[in-house]
Design a protein around this motif. Structure first.
Motif, PDB file in Angstrom:
ATOM      1  N   UNK A  61       0.822  -1.218   0.000  1.00 37.06           N
ATOM      2  CA  UNK A  61       0.000   0.000   0.000  1.00 37.06           C
ATOM      3  C   UNK A  61       0.858   1.271   0.000  1.00 37.06           C
ATOM      4  N   UNK A  62       0.401   2.261  -0.678  1.00 39.74           N
ATOM      5  CA  UNK A  62       0.938   3.634  -0.649  1.00 39.74           C
ATOM      6  C   UNK A  62       2.393   3.767  -1.109  1.00 39.74           C
ATOM      7  N   UNK A  63       2.967   2.713  -1.651  1.00 38.65           N
ATOM      8  CA  UNK A  63       4.399   2.775  -1.957  1.00 38.65           C
ATOM      9  C   UNK A  63       4.705   3.855  -3.008  1.00 38.65           C
ATOM     10  N   UNK A  64       3.714   4.121  -3.880  1.00 38.81           N
ATOM     11  CA  UNK A  64       3.975   5.113  -4.934  1.00 38.81           C
ATOM     12  C   UNK A  64       4.248   6.500  -4.348  1.00 38.81           C
ATOM     13  N   UNK A  65       3.728   6.748  -3.138  1.00 45.36           N
ATOM     14  CA  UNK A  65       3.939   8.065  -2.525  1.00 45.36           C
ATOM     15  C   UNK A  65       5.387   8.282  -2.124  1.00 45.36           C
ATOM     16  N   UNK A  66       6.091   7.174  -1.987  1.00 50.30           N
ATOM     17  CA  UNK A  66       7.524   7.289  -1.704  1.00 50.30           C
ATOM     18  C   UNK A  66       8.234   7.967  -2.876  1.00 50.30           C
ATOM     19  N   UNK A  67       7.870   7.544  -4.094  1.00 49.12           N
ATOM     20  CA  UNK A  67       8.535   8.116  -5.282  1.00 49.12           C
ATOM     21  C   UNK A  67       7.997   9.524  -5.559  1.00 49.12           C
ATOM     22  N   UNK A  68       6.686   9.693  -5.359  1.00 47.94           N
ATOM     23  CA  UNK A  68       6.112  11.037  -5.579  1.00 47.94           C
ATOM     24  C   UNK A  68       6.733  12.020  -4.579  1.00 47.94           C
ATOM     25  N   UNK A  69       6.786  11.605  -3.319  1.00 54.68           N
ATOM     26  CA  UNK A  69       7.396  12.461  -2.285  1.00 54.68           C
ATOM     27  C   UNK A  69       8.845  12.772  -2.604  1.00 54.68           C
ATOM     28  N   UNK A  70       9.546  11.765  -3.112  1.00 52.96           N
ATOM     29  CA  UNK A  70      10.950  11.988  -3.510  1.00 52.96           C
ATOM     30  C   UNK A  70      11.045  13.041  -4.596  1.00 52.96           C
ATOM     31  N   UNK A  71      10.128  12.961  -5.563  1.00 55.17           N
ATOM     32  CA  UNK A  71      10.107  13.947  -6.644  1.00 55.17           C
ATOM     33  C   UNK A  71       9.832  15.345  -6.104  1.00 55.17           C
ATOM     34  N   UNK A  72       8.871  15.428  -5.168  1.00 55.40           N
ATOM     35  CA  UNK A  72       8.540  16.731  -4.561  1.00 55.40           C
ATOM     36  C   UNK A  72       9.762  17.276  -3.805  1.00 55.40           C
ATOM     37  N   UNK A  73      10.446  16.377  -3.102  1.00 54.71           N
ATOM     38  CA  UNK A  73      11.634  16.791  -2.338  1.00 54.71           C
ATOM     39  C   UNK A  73      12.714  17.351  -3.273  1.00 54.71           C
TER      40      UNK A  73
END
Lengths: 671, 163
Positions: free
Chosen positions: A621-633
């Motif tokens: 679950x929610x693993x895609x937010x790790x990459x999205x958050x990384x992109x935002x960072x």
């Protein structure tokens, strides 16, 4: 061409030693011609290392397999993309990449110091060239990338199949930009210590360099995580492997430095602390390189056993010794009037943030090195793996997220009770209401609940801060909110870039919590037509397909995915790939149904002749937010990295203050 | 103070120990997470897809079905491969230092930082009193100058803070 490359490396080594000595001699003796010569030497070093790098790349692209390195890491069937990436696949090439990047950074520093920092620039250049000479010494005398074999093999061994992934291109290069980038702030700090010019100038000059290195180190880790997720076939992205830890540590201390320099810039405090932090960060970058290359710790990433360890240990000790001596010598000059108006202030909060970041870095270092400590003390080999780091770093990083929310809410110098109530009220309410709602919808895992609550709290603080800024701008300029928001960010890039970075980290924390505490896994051996269920998915096995590709044989399984009501969702094809040169170690090609809520991750483990096959299926679950958050960072880091007109004007004001110009006029002009 | 630090360290450690998930029903996966694969991949058994990991899984399954508990199964693997098969140090003997030291360091750092901050606050207060005394002696001119300085500083702050 390779001979030319080798000669270029030797010349570059000699030149870097010359520049290191000449630059300092010229500065001390006031010899302008020697200084000009040394500065030109930096250009020559960059040119010769570029020439050597081009020679190695040429050898790889033209399949000159007589060059042992080319034979070891490339082959005729590899695409140009992977041929280029084989440049840094082994010790020799990656050390050359280190040296090349540093030579280019040296050149940029040279250009940047044409007009400013003229007093300390000879020392900065000298220190960069000392580090450059160390790496050139390694590639010339210890790990020669141009070593030739007697015969000419018809083809090379090619890349390790696990490295044939786009991650191989982006992960090492971005990581190296980070590691190597930290050399520049370290050089400025050391030069400031040597020259005694210990004001804020060196800090201002290195802020963007530090941010650059920090951003790329973070990006490198993200690419590495993504690579592990799609290539290694275990459903995770971070294994707390010694080499992963090695790249996390300088990132953590670099984060601490980026926060604590703000206190020095505003209050003139923490001069010693900031120098210590950047020294530690650079030393940890070298330690990371040592761990990757020496083979002293077992790691999935390491380049294997080599004789590089003692060189790196010696260099690391030299850095620490020289830095410590210089720091001790300059301590009287670094005394600042450390005064605080209140314990409840942003300065205090930032210092606790520093403590937590350093605590996380120390815990990671201690866990990474503990197997060596255990063997030395008890004579027993032990392993320190993910359960240790999750249990030790987990609570520390939770405290960090909490502080990330608290810091922006507390004012500089002194926070009044009114100020605290006003700032904390809405974020705290949002956190409490959010946690109740999460509990109500079934989030009962206590650590997940704590993390999600903290994320809501921090995200609310950020959104409120941005809203206040936009509202203020709307009132003062009459711009509508949509225009005011980008204008606000553009007008104060470091501040709002920082908020975007924090938001990215919060999104990443959501991804980590979701996939760590709520992942579901099922394994099974299926015959054709059998189904396996996991959460709301039913996967039906349709059989195997085998097909050859260039120098590879692929065995692929077909899995029809439906929901538990029978509605077709997709077909996934996890596979195993057998590489001609690595038949004994087939690679796992996972197939993933991605999505923002959860990902269905399928792995083909093996099969029998009757086509029964074993699978491992994971719902993350929610693993895609790790990459999205990384992109935002990374986006936030980029915003913060951009030149800031306000910072430039502040520098003008400071300069005017030091030379007694009418500051008021400058300020009036600004406002 | 020493006693406070010791108590704080123990509390922090106990909290950390409580982080260990308490498994009501031990599953194969729970035990897989606590064992390192021995194929040389340096991954935990849960993550590894090699034949060695499969063999370890089979042994775990057989032993669980035979009524063995988690502690007994882990002890069996330690007997087979040595302590290095465990994915984390045991929480006893010298290995305890691995678990305690990071929290102890953070706790000691927090106490030290608090004390330093208190000293800085006291220094700040003392300096303020000093300045006020000097200001009272200097009279109205200083007051005027201070007002001008405050105005300039406010403008500077505004330039720094207001978007």
């Amino acid at each position: 061409m390779t001979e030319l490359g080798r000669v270029a490396l030797i010349v570059a080594l000699a030149l870097s030693v010359y520049v290191a000595i000449a630059s300092v001699t010229a500065a001390r003796s006031g010899l302008p011609k020697l200084l000009v010569s040394a500065r030109r030497g930096v250009i020559a070093v960059a040119a010769f290392v570029t020439l050597a790098s081009a020679a190695l790349l040429y050898a790889i692209l033209t399949h000159d397999f007589q060059v042992h390195y080319v034979y070891q890491y490339s082959s005729r069937e590899m695409s140009v993309f992977y041929l280029v990436s084989s440049f840094w696949a082994g010790n020799e090439g990656s050390l050359l990449l280190w040296a090349w990047l540093l030579s280019v950074f040296g050149l940029i520093v040279l250009l940047q110091t044409r007009r400013e920092n003229r007093e300390i620039s000879p020392y900065v250049v000298s220190i960069i060239m000392v580090v450059e000479a160390f790496f050139l010494m390694l590639v010339v005398f210890v790990t020669d990338p141009f070593k030739r074999s007697i015969g000419i093999p018809p083809d090379g061994q090619g890349l390790n199949p696990l490295l044939e992934n786009p991650g191989m291109f982006f992960h090492p290069t971005t990581l190296y930009l980070g590691y190597v980038g930290f050399t520049v702030p370290f050089a400025f700090a050391t030069a400031a210590l040597i020259t005694g010019r210990l004001g804020d100038q060196w800090l201002r000059s290195t802020r963007r360099w530090t941010l650059f290195a920090w951003m790329f180190l973070g990006l490198g880790n993200l690419f590495g995580g993504q690579w592990a997720y799609v290539e290694l076939g275990w459903g995770g992205w971070w294994a707390w492997d010694p080499v992963e830890n090695a790249s996390a540590m300088p990132w953590l201390t670099g984060t601490a430095y980026l926060h604590s320099v703000m206190i020095q810039q505003r209050r003139g405090m923490l001069k010693v602390w900031n120098i210590v932090l950047i020294d530690i960060t650079f030393a940890l970058s070298i330690l990371g390189t040592l761990l990757t290359r020496s083979g002293i710790l077992s790691s999935v990433h390491s380049f294997g056993l080599s004789n590089l360890g003692p060189f790196f240990v010696g260099f690391l000790l030299l850095i620490l010794f020289v830095s410590a001596i210089r720091l001790i010598q300059r301590l009287p000059n670094l005394r600042s009037s450390n005064e605080l108006d209140s314990l409840v202030s942003r300065e205090s909060a930032f210092l606790f943030n520093n403590l937590i970041l350093l605590g996380a870095a120390f815990a990671t270092l201690w866990g990474t090195l503990f197997p060596l400590v255990s063997e030395a003390v008890r004579g027993v080999k032990i392993t320190v793996g993910p359960p240790f780091f999750n249990q030790v770093n987990g609570p520390i990083l939770l405290a960090l997220i909490l502080l990330m929310g608290i810091c922006p809410l507390i004012g500089w110098r002194r926070a009044s009770t009114d100020n605290l109530v006003r700032n904390f009220l809405y974020p705290a309410m949002a956190g409490i209401i959010g946690s109740i709602l999460l509990y109500a919808v079934g989030i009962r895992q206590k650590y997940a609940l704590i993390i999600f609550t903290l994320c809501i709290f921090v995200a609310t603080t950020i959104l409120i801060e941005v809203y206040r800024g936009v509202r203020s701008r709307h009132r003062s300029t009459g711009e509508n909110y949509l225009v005011a928001l980008p204008a606000l960010v553009w007008r104060n890039k470091p501040r709002y870039g920082g908020y975007i970075i924090h938001l990215g980290i919060i999104l990443m924390a959501v991804g980590v919590a979701g996939s760590t505490f709520y992942d579901t896994e099922v394994s099974g051996v299926l015959s054709k037509g059998d189904s396996i269920s996991i959460k709301n998915y039913v996967l039906t096995y349709n059989g195997l397909t085998s097909y050859p590709t260039a120098k590879r044989d692929v065995v692929s399984a077909s899995l029809t995915v439906k929901d538990n009501k029978g509605k077709y969702i997709t077909t996934l094809n996890p596979a195993k790939t057998f590489h001609e040169n690595h038949q004994e170690t087939p690679t796992t090609s996972v197939d993933i149904k991605t999505g923002p809520i959860e990902e269905l991750y399928t792995i083909l483990n093996g099969w029998e002749t009757d086509e029964t096959a074993s699978f491992k299926i994971i719902v993350n679950p929610l693993v895609q937010w790790l990459w999205i958050g990384g992109g935002v960072m990374v986006f936030g880091s980029f915003i913060a990295f951009l030149p800031d007109a306000r910072e430039r004007r502040r520098a003008e004001v400071r300069e005017a203050m030091t030379v007694g110009l009418p500051v008021r006029e400058l300020v009036a002009h600004e406002t | 103070m020493k006693r406070s630090i010791a108590v704080l360290t123990v509390v922090v450690f106990l909290l950390a120990v409580r982080v260990v998930p308490a498994y009501a029903d031990t599953t194969v996966r729970d035990i897989e997470k606590e064992l390192m694969c021995q194929c040389g991949c340096t991954m935990i058994v849960e993550a590894c897809t090699c034949g060695t990991a499969d063999q370890i899984r089979d042994v775990i399954k057989t032993k669980l079905e035979g009524g063995a508990d988690k502690k007994g199964i882990l002890a069996y693997f330690v007997g087979q491969y040595g302590e290095r098969v465990l994915s984390a140090p045991t929480k006893k003997g010298f290995n305890l230092t691995a678990w305690i030291l990071p929290f102890a360091a953070v706790a000691a750092g927090a106490v030290g930082l608090y004390l330093i901050l208190r000293i800085w606050v006291l220094q700040g207060a003392a300096r303020k009193v000093e300045l006020e005394a000097a200001g009272a002696e200097a009279g109205e001119d200083t007051e005027l100058y201070r007002q001008r300085l405050a105005t300039e500083f406010a403008k500077y702050q505004e330039m720094d803070e207001v978007p």
